[in-house]
Design a protein around this motif. Structure first.
Motif, PDB file in Angstrom:
ATOM      1  N   UNK A 285       0.824  -1.204   0.000  1.00  0.00           N
ATOM      2  CA  UNK A 285       0.000   0.000   0.000  1.00  0.00           C
ATOM      3  C   UNK A 285       0.864   1.262   0.000  1.00  0.00           C
ATOM      4  N   UNK A 286       1.977   1.233   0.737  1.00  0.00           N
ATOM      5  CA  UNK A 286       2.866   2.398   0.795  1.00  0.00           C
ATOM      6  C   UNK A 286       3.600   2.591  -0.530  1.00  0.00           C
ATOM      7  N   UNK A 287       3.936   1.490  -1.188  1.00  0.00           N
ATOM      8  CA  UNK A 287       4.728   1.563  -2.417  1.00  0.00           C
ATOM      9  C   UNK A 287       3.883   1.766  -3.663  1.00  0.00           C
ATOM     10  N   UNK A 288       2.572   1.616  -3.558  1.00  0.00           N
ATOM     11  CA  UNK A 288       1.698   1.724  -4.723  1.00  0.00           C
ATOM     12  C   UNK A 288       1.885   3.070  -5.412  1.00  0.00           C
ATOM     13  N   UNK A 289       2.132   3.022  -6.718  1.00  0.00           N
ATOM     14  CA  UNK A 289       2.339   4.234  -7.490  1.00  0.00           C
ATOM     15  C   UNK A 289       3.742   4.795  -7.383  1.00  0.00           C
ATOM     16  N   UNK A 290       4.622   4.107  -6.664  1.00  0.00           N
ATOM     17  CA  UNK A 290       5.992   4.575  -6.491  1.00  0.00           C
ATOM     18  C   UNK A 290       6.953   3.950  -7.480  1.00  0.00           C
ATOM     19  N   UNK A 291       8.220   4.325  -7.366  1.00  0.00           N
ATOM     20  CA  UNK A 291       9.250   3.831  -8.277  1.00  0.00           C
ATOM     21  C   UNK A 291      10.527   3.558  -7.504  1.00  0.00           C
ATOM     22  N   UNK A 292      11.096   2.385  -7.730  1.00  0.00           N
ATOM     23  CA  UNK A 292      12.369   2.031  -7.106  1.00  0.00           C
ATOM     24  C   UNK A 292      13.506   2.751  -7.817  1.00  0.00           C
ATOM     25  N   UNK A 293      14.390   3.409  -7.035  1.00  0.00           N
ATOM     26  CA  UNK A 293      15.451   4.206  -7.657  1.00  0.00           C
ATOM     27  C   UNK A 293      16.852   3.758  -7.259  1.00  0.00           C
ATOM     28  N   UNK A 294      16.984   2.935  -6.217  1.00  0.00           N
ATOM     29  CA  UNK A 294      18.317   2.495  -5.824  1.00  0.00           C
ATOM     30  C   UNK A 294      18.215   1.161  -5.087  1.00  0.00           C
ATOM     31  N   UNK A 295      19.326   0.441  -5.065  1.00  0.00           N
ATOM     32  CA  UNK A 295      19.374  -0.893  -4.453  1.00  0.00           C
ATOM     33  C   UNK A 295      20.762  -1.125  -3.885  1.00  0.00           C
ATOM     34  N   UNK A 296      20.836  -1.873  -2.781  1.00  0.00           N
ATOM     35  CA  UNK A 296      22.122  -2.263  -2.225  1.00  0.00           C
ATOM     36  C   UNK A 296      21.948  -3.335  -1.172  1.00  0.00           C
ATOM     37  N   UNK A 297      23.051  -3.858  -0.701  1.00  0.00           N
ATOM     38  CA  UNK A 297      23.020  -4.897   0.333  1.00  0.00           C
ATOM     39  C   UNK A 297      24.305  -4.836   1.135  1.00  0.00           C
ATOM     40  N   UNK A 298      24.194  -5.187   2.424  1.00  0.00           N
ATOM     41  CA  UNK A 298      25.374  -5.151   3.302  1.00  0.00           C
ATOM     42  C   UNK A 298      25.137  -6.049   4.500  1.00  0.00           C
ATOM     43  N   UNK A 299      26.154  -6.791   4.894  1.00  0.00           N
ATOM     44  CA  UNK A 299      26.082  -7.554   6.138  1.00  0.00           C
ATOM     45  C   UNK A 299      26.183  -6.602   7.321  1.00  0.00           C
ATOM     46  N   UNK A 300      25.571  -7.000   8.434  1.00  0.00           N
ATOM     47  CA  UNK A 300      25.634  -6.205   9.661  1.00  0.00           C
ATOM     48  C   UNK A 300      26.041  -7.113  10.817  1.00  0.00           C
ATOM     49  N   UNK A 301      26.725  -6.531  11.811  1.00  0.00           N
ATOM     50  CA  UNK A 301      27.114  -7.279  13.002  1.00  0.00           C
ATOM     51  C   UNK A 301      25.919  -7.421  13.938  1.00  0.00           C
ATOM     52  N   UNK A 302      25.621  -8.649  14.362  1.00  0.00           N
ATOM     53  CA  UNK A 302      24.522  -8.884  15.296  1.00  0.00           C
ATOM     54  C   UNK A 302      24.991  -9.383  16.659  1.00  0.00           C
ATOM     55  N   UNK A 303      26.297  -9.605  16.817  1.00  0.00           N
ATOM     56  CA  UNK A 303      26.785 -10.269  18.026  1.00  0.00           C
ATOM     57  C   UNK A 303      26.673  -9.439  19.287  1.00  0.00           C
TER      58      UNK A 303
END
Length: 544
Positions: A285-303
C-alpha cells in the motif's frame, strides 16, 4: 608516506576519529598528520544503512551540526511504529510494551552516505588527507610485531596476474597508530584478530544481511519522519529478521529487510525474502504508485556486547563495525561507531603527544569498558540469543522481559552464547526447498536488474577478489550436501552453478559484487575469502 595516524575506512567511525584527532591537535596547539584510505570511488560510495540515527555521538563531536548544513538535520523522526506481520495482516506493538530506550525520540532518519560526505568535508577542512579509491590491501608490521601501517593494492593488474600498461604499484603508508574502520567483516581486521588473538575470549561474531531499496513514493503515501519496523512474515521460526520503512526527505522511503545469517534452510534467499515481503498488503500500500530508484546490500554485526573483540594491539586499534557495536533491538550502530572512533582518537592523541608510538592504546580499551557504548550494548546482550533459541514470538517476549529488567536496573545474572552462522545450515535432504514467486517488475525484481541500480562496477580484467581456498569444494561438497547455497545467499548474483553438458561447474561473476561480505560469512566450510578488489570498484551508492 609517513603519518601520525592512518585510518582504514571512510565511514562514520573513521571520519569521527579523524575529526576528533584534528580537534585535539587544534586545542593543544599540536601538529598532527592524519589520513583516511577509502576503498570506494568516493566517500559514501560504499556506505549503506537504514538509517535512523541517534545523534548522541554527533552531538559530542560537532555540537552545532543541526545549524551547520548537516543533511541529517532535514528529517527528525516524528512517528515510530512497530508491526508484527502475518501473511496478510498486521498488528501494531503498543509503545507501552517496549522499554523507553527502544523508542526513537530525538533521532533522525536519512542517508548515512550523505552524512559521511558531510563529515568528510569537515575533516578535509581541518587538514585530514582523504584518499578515495585506495583500498588498504595489506597490514605492514615492524620487526617487534607491532603494526607499522598498511599498503594499498596494486593497480593495473590483469586477471592472470600480469602487469597491464597502466600498472601502478601500491603505496606504503606508515603511522604511529593505524585505526581499522573497515566496517563489517573487514578483510584486514580478520587477519589482525587471528594474529593478536583479539577474539579469543569472546563469543563468535554473528551477522545479518540487510537488503535495501530506495523508492520515490506517491506524495499522499509519504509522511516525513515516519519510521516503521516489522517482524514476522515472511520468515518463520527457522529464520529470524525483520523489515524497515523510513520516510525520509524529498518524497523518498528507504525500505529494507534484514535476514539473520543463522538460518538453517540452504534454499533460503535473503534477497527473495525481501522481494516477497514487499507484497504484504501493508507494505504494498505504501509503495503503490511509487518507483524504485536504488538498491544495495550489506552484512551487519549482530553479536553485540559479548562478541566485541579486544580492541587494541601494538600500533593500532579496531573502531566502528570492524569490532561490531550494533545495538540490534534498536537497529542502530552509527552513534556507537562514531563514539568508538572518538575514544580511540583521544587515546592516540595522548600517546603521540607523550612521544609514544606503536605501543598498545590501553586507554582506548579502558575508555570503552566504562563508556555509554558498553553500557548500552550490555543492556540488550541477550536479545539476539533469546530470539534465536526460542523463536520469533516467544523469544521476543523473553527479550522484552530482559530489556525491561535491565532498564529498571535489574541486571540479568547471565550472558547467552552465540554460534557461528556458517555452522547452522542443514543438509538439503533435511529441508523443504522454498518456492519463491517470480518477480512482477512492479513491487518485486530480479537480482541483475537490482545490481544495475547499485551502480556496481569492477574492471573486468583484474584478479578475482573472491578467493576459494579449495576450488573444487563448491561442486564436490557444497552442491551434493547443500545444493551450493552461495547461489541463493548472495544478493547480487555473483555465484552460479552452470552445466553445459560436461557436468556442473562453479562460476564467480565478481564484477557483480556489492561488497556485502555474506559469502565470506555464510559459506558452510568457510571456503570463500573476500579481499579488496582494485581501487574504486564496487557499488556507487548515491543516497543510501
Amino acid at each position: 608516506m609517513p603519518y601520525d595516524v592512518v585510518i582504514v575506512g571512510g565511514g562514520p567511525a573513521g571520519l569521527s576519529a579523524a575529526i576528533r584527532l584534528k580537534q585535539l591537535a587544534e586545542e593543544k596547539g599540536h601538529e598532527l598528520s592524519v589520513c583516511i584510505l577509502e576503498k570506494g570511488s568516493e566517500i559514501g560510495a560504499h556506505i549503506l544503512s537504514g538509517a535512523v540515527i541517534d545523534p548522541r555521538a554527533l552531538d559530542e563531536l560537532i555540537p552545532d551540526w543541526r545549524d551547520a548544513g548537516c543533511p541529517l538535520a532535514d528529517t527528525p523522526v516524528t512517528d515510530n511504529q512497530h508491526w508484527v506481520l502475518s501473511k496478510s495482516g498486521k498488528w501494531g506493538l503498543p509503545h507501552l510494551l517496549t522499554p523507553p530506550f527502544m523508542n526513537n525520540k530525538g533521532t533522525y532518519t536519512g542517508s548515512l552516505g550523505n552524512l559521511c560526505r558531510w563529515l568528510a568535508e569537515r575533516a578535509e577542512a581541518m587538514g585530514v588527507e582523504i584518499f578515495p579509491g585506495f583500498p588498504a590491501a595489506e597490514v605492514l608490521y615492524n620487526d617487534d610485531g607491532s603494526v607499522k601501517g598498511v599498503a594499498t593494492g596494486d593497480m593495473g593488474v590483469a586477471r592472470d596476474g600480469s602487469h597491464k600498461a597502466d600498472y601502478q604499484p601500491g603505496l606504503e603508508l606508515h603511522a604511529k597508530y593505524t585505526f581499522f574502520a573497515e566496517g563489517v567483516r573487514g578483510s584486514l581486521t580478520k587477519n589482525l584478530k587471528v594474529k593478536y588473538a583479539l577474539d579469543e575470549h569472546v563469543e563468535p561474531q554473528v551477522y545479518g544481511l540487510g537488503v535495501k531499496e530506495l523508492w520515490d513514493v506517491a506524495p499522499d503515501k509519504h509522511v516525513p519522519g515516519r519510521v516503521i519496523h516489522t517482524q514476522g512474515w515472511p520468515l518463520d521460526d527457522d529464520a529470524n529478521g525483520g523489515g524497515f520503512l523510513y520516510h525520509q526527505a524529498n518524497g523518498q522511503v528507504a525500505l529494507g529487510f534484514v535476514t539473520w545469517l543463522n538460518y538453517r534452510n540452504p534454499y533460503l534467499s535473503p534477497f527473495q525474502e525481501m522481494q516477497r515481503w514487499k507484497h504484504h498488503p501493508a507494505i504494498a500500500e505504501i509503495l503503490a504508485g511509487g518507483k524504485r530508484v536504488s538498491y544495495g546490500a550489506r552484512a551487519i554485526n549482530d553479536g553485540g556486547f559479548q562478541s566485541v573483540p579486544h580492541l587494541v594491539f601494538p600500533g593500532g586499534a579496531l573502531i566502528g563495525c570492524s569490532a561490531g557495536f550494533l545495538n540490534v533491538p534498536r537497529i542502530k550502530g552509527t552513534h556507537t561507531a562514531m563514539k568508538t572512533g572518538m575514544m580511540a582518537a583521544e587515546a592516540a592523541f595522548d600517546a603521540i603527544a607523550a612521544t609514544r608510538a606503536n605501543d598498545t592504546l590501553d586507554a582506548y580499551q579502558s575508555a570503552y569498558e566504562v563508556s555509554w557504548v558498553a553500557k548500552e550494548l550490555s543492556k540488550v546482550r541477550n536479545v539476539v540469543p533469546l530470539v534465536k533459541k526460542f523463536g520469533d514470538l516467544i523469544g521476543s517476549m523473553l527479550a522484552g522481559i530482559t530489556m525491561w529488567a535491565e532498564h529498571l536496573g535489574l541486571r540479568m545474572p547471565f550472558t547467552m552464547k552465540h554460534h557461528p552462522d556458517h555452522a547452522s545450515l542443514w543438509r538439503k535432504d533435511l529441508v523443504t526447498p522454498i518456492d519463491y514467486p517470480k518477480p512482477d517488475g512492479v513491487l518485486s525484481f530480479d537480482r541483475l536488474s537490482s545490481v544495475f541500480l547499485s551502480n556496481t562496477n569492477h574492471e573486468e580484467d583484474q584478479p578475482v577478489h573472491l578467493h576459494l581456498a579449495d576450488p573444487d569444494r563448491p561442486i564436490a561438497y557444497n552442491l551434493p550436501h547443500y545444493d551450493e547455497p552461495a547461489r541463493l545467499y548472495c544478493p547480487a548474483g555473483v555465484y552460479e552453478v552452470i552445466d553445459e553438458g560436461n557436468g556442473p561447474r562453479f562460476q564467480i561473476n565478481a564484477q557483480n559484487c556489492v561488497h556485502c561480505k555474506t559469502c565470506d560469512i555464510k559459506d558452510p566450510t568457510q571456503n570463500i575469502n573476500w579481499v579488496t578488489p582494485e581501487g574504486g570498484g564496487g557499488p556507487n551508492y548515491p543516497n543510501m
